[in-house]
Scaffold this active site. Sequence first.
Site, PDB file in Angstrom:
ATOM      1  N   HIS A 108       0.851  -1.188   0.000  1.00  0.00           N
ATOM      2  CA  HIS A 108       0.000   0.000   0.000  1.00  0.00           C
ATOM      3  C   HIS A 108       0.888   1.240   0.000  1.00  0.00           C
ATOM      4  O   HIS A 108       2.016   1.210   0.483  1.00  0.00           O
ATOM      5  CB  HIS A 108      -0.917   0.014   1.224  1.00  0.00           C
ATOM      6  N   ALA A 133      10.427 -22.508   6.347  1.00  0.00           N
ATOM      7  CA  ALA A 133       9.121 -22.300   6.973  1.00  0.00           C
ATOM      8  C   ALA A 133       8.985 -20.871   7.487  1.00  0.00           C
ATOM      9  O   ALA A 133       9.950 -20.281   7.974  1.00  0.00           O
ATOM     10  CB  ALA A 133       8.938 -23.282   8.124  1.00  0.00           C
ATOM     11  N   ALA A 151      14.393 -20.299   7.852  1.00  0.00           N
ATOM     12  CA  ALA A 151      13.068 -20.232   8.463  1.00  0.00           C
ATOM     13  C   ALA A 151      12.891 -18.951   9.258  1.00  0.00           C
ATOM     14  O   ALA A 151      13.789 -18.513   9.976  1.00  0.00           O
ATOM     15  CB  ALA A 151      12.856 -21.449   9.367  1.00  0.00           C
ATOM     16  N   LYS A 174      25.953 -16.871   4.860  1.00  0.00           N
ATOM     17  CA  LYS A 174      27.134 -17.473   4.240  1.00  0.00           C
ATOM     18  C   LYS A 174      26.888 -17.739   2.760  1.00  0.00           C
ATOM     19  O   LYS A 174      25.749 -17.696   2.296  1.00  0.00           O
ATOM     20  CB  LYS A 174      27.572 -18.736   4.963  1.00  0.00           C
TER      21      LYS A 174
END
Length: 180
Positions: A108, A133, A151, A174
């Site tokens: 937005h 995840a 994750a 890395k």
Amino acid sequence: MTKKMNLGTEAYDQVEKINQINQKLVQELNTGAHEPNEIRQAVEKITNEKIDSTTEIRLPFRTDFGRNLHIGKKVYISSCSMFVDLGGIYIGDKVLIGPNATIASVNHQVQPSKRRHLELKPVYIHDNAWLGANVTITPGTVIGENAVVAAGAVVTRNVPANTIVGGVPASVIKTIKEKN
């Protein structure tokens, strides 16, 4: 490349027409049990593109638009991933997307009087990238070939090829070197 989309315009009205159709398709897909081929066929209707038989999509599958989501071959999309694709999401071949990933190509505008107006910036995820995840990929970013997003990371800028990034905001941890 940033495009702006304003409420109440012809372009926005067209998006809303497609969205009304696709949200029903997404809801139908996410209810009941479906075979892998049925899932791909349903996602083909949502994206209006062929989904390769080597691609695996776990339910629930979520998108806010669908027509600007482009999925390569040998892709794995885990459950509960969300694709905010109005600005375009391009997923290369052999990409792995972990559970609860959010990939957004829409933002937005910051100016209060235009807050409900949209900024569209495509997201590119190159071949063999792996999104862990609960990652968040923000509008306009590029995930390089063979890159890994750890994750929980929030990606706010481009990720170079052959690197591992993590954190909030994500930064390079890395470089990946192929072992013989």
